[in-house]
Write an enzyme that holds these catalytic residues in place. Structure first.
Site, PDB file in Angstrom:
ATOM      1  N   CYS A 137      65.354  71.250  26.788  1.00  0.00           N
ATOM      2  CA  CYS A 137      64.173  70.946  27.163  1.00  0.00           C
ATOM      3  C   CYS A 137      64.265  71.468  28.826  1.00  0.00           C
ATOM      4  CB  CYS A 137      63.859  69.883  27.373  1.00  0.00           C
ATOM      5  SG  CYS A 137      62.130  69.172  27.454  1.00  0.00           S
TER       6      CYS A 137
ATOM      7  N   CYS B 123      62.817  66.538  26.552  1.00  0.00           N
ATOM      8  CA  CYS B 123      62.345  66.099  24.828  1.00  0.00           C
ATOM      9  C   CYS B 123      63.393  66.960  24.035  1.00  0.00           C
ATOM     10  CB  CYS B 123      61.410  67.536  24.307  1.00  0.00           C
ATOM     11  SG  CYS B 123      59.780  67.112  25.574  1.00  0.00           S
TER      12      CYS B 123
END
Lengths: 215, 109, 96
Positions: free
Chosen positions: A121, A126
């Site tokens: 990410c 994430c």
């Protein structure tokens, strides 16, 4: 604080000596730790969250470990039909073995002899938290976020993972509403292993794509 | 041109540092920050979206990544959003933080 | 919902530099890729980030780029790829 240390230095009578309790006595709370406690207490006082809910949430998070993902991988290695269902709809497939992988869709990216997948990410960190738990420090590091996207083979080499140039390396930038898990290839020489033994081979890093399972 | 790229948007920026392999065990206070975020974002409360928290972290500024660690950035962002949403006031927060610090001072040996 | 693009469509990411929160990485702006998946309709992070919880939902796609298109000095093989989730309002049809 200083006085306490002097006390420990000069008053060595073992009967009066406190055993060290570093967590409780020796560390001052940092500014942000005080902020965290204040926010929690205010939220509890205002009946927005309860102390029980906070405890239950922490207990719940502690139950989410990479073993969940490893169980899915091991099942997929031993049951081709399950593997197809896992790749098609991970939530439904996980429910078959009693796992709730949470509200955010997790896409399972299957490694093959021709494709190796890697998750990053670049915008924050994430991560498939409902499947693998809290992301490791390296995944959140600036170096990984900067480099996994444009020099992924170098980054993989740092993890001891060499991907041949005949293999397509596919990097997934986890930018929006999906999360990703890598389904690694079953290693050679594991034909005699049962599902539980296979799951032991599947580490967290294998499911992010920076490592390969070793028999 | 550099202003066009926001500081958190770092994919592909030159970086000669190897990926750090050292990991730490998550401390209780870090788990509590994580739990606060999860509860505030659930359907029951719906007080904080992940995007609001990300935006709050981005708005801490480019040097926040050097000055604060991961969960320090989280709690800073969460706190700012709760203030903005009038869940509590600056004064309430300040008094509560002072109270907690005083409790620390008073902790018996 | 709109769902303007189909799998296999060639799309270009808009060359735009908004000052606020958005989830389209800088490195893919202005680049052309291929739609590989429609992920569903989701609320816009550019609104959610500022407390707008009831904005319209729109399509999110996965778009695949050749690494050599994203990075002129990419040192891996030409078949390496990068997949990114992108919100529809950031995408323009290449043959439009």
């Amino acid at each position: 604080m200083n006085q306490r240390h002097e006390h420990a230095m000069y008053d060595v009578d073992p009967l009066h000596h406190h055993p060290p309790q570093a967590d409780l006595e020796d560390t001052r709370l940092t500014h942000h730790q005080v902020m965290q406690m204040a926010v929690a207490e205010l939220l509890i006082e205002k009946n927005i969250v309860s102390a029980d809910e906070l405890r239950a949430q922490i207990d719940f998070m502690d139950t989410i470990t990479p073993a969940r993902g490893a169980a899915l991988v091991a099942r997929a290695w031993t049951d081709a039909g399950f593997k197809d269902r896992l790749v098609a709809d991970s939530k439904a497939a996980a429910a078959e073995i009693g796992l709730d992988i949470g509200p955010i869709p997790i896409l399972v990216m299957e490694n093959t002899a021709k494709i190796h997948n890697l998750i990053v990410c670049t915008l924050c960190s994430c991560y498939p938290r409902f499947l693998l738990g809290i992301p490791p420090d390296w995944y959140k590091s600036r170096s990984y976020r900067r480099r996994a996207i444009n020099e992924p083979r170098k980054v993989l080499a740092e993890f001891g993972t060499e991907i041949g140039h005949e293999v397509e390396l596919r990097v997934h930038d986890s930018t929006a509403d999906m999360r990703y898990m890598v389904l690694p290839m079953r290693p050679q020489g594991t034909g005699a292993m049962d599902e539980a033994a296979l799951a032991e081979l599947v580490t967290r890093d294998c499911m992010v794509g920076v490592a390969l399972p070793r028999p | 041109m550099t202003d066009r790229r926001r500081h958190h948007d770092m994919g592909g920026l030159p970086d000669s540092e190897p990926v750090p392999t050292r990991e730490h065990l998550f401390e209780p206070w870090e788990k509590r920050v994580d739990a606060i975020k999860a509860l505030l974002s659930d359907d029951k409360r719906n007080l904080l979206t992940t995007d609001e928290m990300r935006r709050g972290i981005e708005d801490l500024g480019a040097d926040a990544y050097e000055r604060y660690n991961y969960y320090e950035r989280w709690i800073s962002s969460i706190t700012n959003t709760l203030l903005q949403k009038k869940v509590f006031t600056v004064d309430e927060l300040g008094r509560k933080m002072a109270e907690i610090e005083a409790r620390q001072e008073d902790k018996p040996l | 919902m709109s769902n303007r693009f189909a799998i296999g469509d060639s799309v270009r990411v808009r060359t735009a530099f908004p000052a606020g929160h958005c989830r389209t990485p800088f490195y893919c702006r202005g680049k052309t890729g291929t739609v590989t998946r429609y992920c569903g309709d989701f609320r816009n992070p550019e609104e959610l980030a500022y407390g707008v919880y009831d904005g319209a939902r729109s399509a999110v796609y996965r778009v695949r780029f050749a690494q050599t298109d994203l990075w002129p000095d990419y040192d891996g093989p030409a078949h390496d790829k990068c997949d990114i989730e992108i919100y529809e309002h950031w995408l323009v049809g290449e043959d439009a």
